[in-house]
Design a protein around this motif. Sequence first.
Motif, PDB file in Angstrom:
ATOM      1  N   GLU A 122      55.597  16.865 -10.115  1.00 21.09           N
ATOM      2  CA  GLU A 122      53.211  17.284 -10.016  1.00 21.09           C
ATOM      3  C   GLU A 122      52.640  15.241 -10.064  1.00 21.09           C
ATOM      4  O   GLU A 122      53.158  14.880 -11.665  1.00 21.09           O
ATOM      5  N   ALA A 136      56.519  20.425 -11.528  1.00 17.35           N
ATOM      6  CA  ALA A 136      55.486  21.413 -10.629  1.00 17.35           C
ATOM      7  C   ALA A 136      55.784  20.977  -9.026  1.00 17.35           C
ATOM      8  O   ALA A 136      55.258  21.599  -8.102  1.00 17.35           O
ATOM      9  N   GLN A 138      56.217  22.562  -5.596  1.00 15.95           N
ATOM     10  CA  GLN A 138      55.420  22.927  -4.467  1.00 15.95           C
ATOM     11  C   GLN A 138      56.218  24.596  -3.429  1.00 15.95           C
ATOM     12  O   GLN A 138      55.081  24.717  -2.801  1.00 15.95           O
TER      13      GLN A 138
END
Length: 333
Positions: A122, A136, A138
């Motif tokens: 992230e 994170a 995606q």
Amino acid sequence: MKVLISGGAGFIGSTIGSACLDAGITPVVLDSLVTGRREFTEGRAFYEGDIADGALVDRIFAEHPDIEAVVHCAALIVVPDSVGDPLGYYRANVAKSLEFVGHLLRNGCARMVFSSSGSIYEPGEDFSVDEDSALAPQSPYARTKAVCEAMFADIAATQPIRILSLRYFNPIGADPKMRTGLQQRRPSHAVGKLIEAQEEGAPFRITGTDYATRDGSGIRDYIHVWDLATAHVAALGRFDEVLAGDTRSFVINLGTGTGSTVNELVAAFNSVVETPVAVVETGPRPGDVAGAYTRSDRAARLLGWTPQYSLAEGIHDSLRWAELRDERLAERA
């Protein structure tokens, strides 16, 4: 030293094999040739097959009992494809990797270098990350890498194997000696698309222009594949130092430390070629993200490795390989 390279007939795995040879390390290649190329295994011990094939892995270790480590590169890697086929990606990248590490344990392999990805992060406000940044992922592809890292860490905590995960950012270029390069005629990444646009006299499509970057286009940390390969040689040489004592698993970023936007990449490309490529702006592809670059110096401190090639040199070697690719890989498109 002798190492087993899974996915060693692919772009990155074969280049790692070349760097190993240049450093006096003997590579043994395991590849299913789903995306890899037989030509990239020339002069190397090669086993065609799947990483989940336990009998084949057993045979490799029986015939090469002096293998000291494994570099695990085998994976599917195209982000939009992973969005369309998450089942296939989880099966190939996670389920088969779980089987593979089980086969390695059965054969007494105690060291594994895992090809992970900077796409699992992230990004911070400036899009830079280090190894302690939040994760994170995606896309299904990125999530397979994060799942594998966590899975390997759990296994290493209780089993006689140590795992060093190297989180790659965005490889470009080719082996400077032109032994290997991207096997696809039409690569899906930005440099490949720029070369395709130049060859066809068509505009390059900038996919996504509303990101919160300095110019709205995505940002990436473009690292020359040869720098990436030599980092693996360094990791193999210092594996026991990095994972000393009670350390069973560890992660290191591999990037240049410089973020380049897609617009800046286009400018660098146009500075290398004789005929500049025009651009058109479009929306992002499935799974596209703004991107990130590493700010970490962990690789320099622990591996004694720093990248040597510039963005322009990576573009130049990509162009050289594109000219040679069809001659070098004459068997199929």
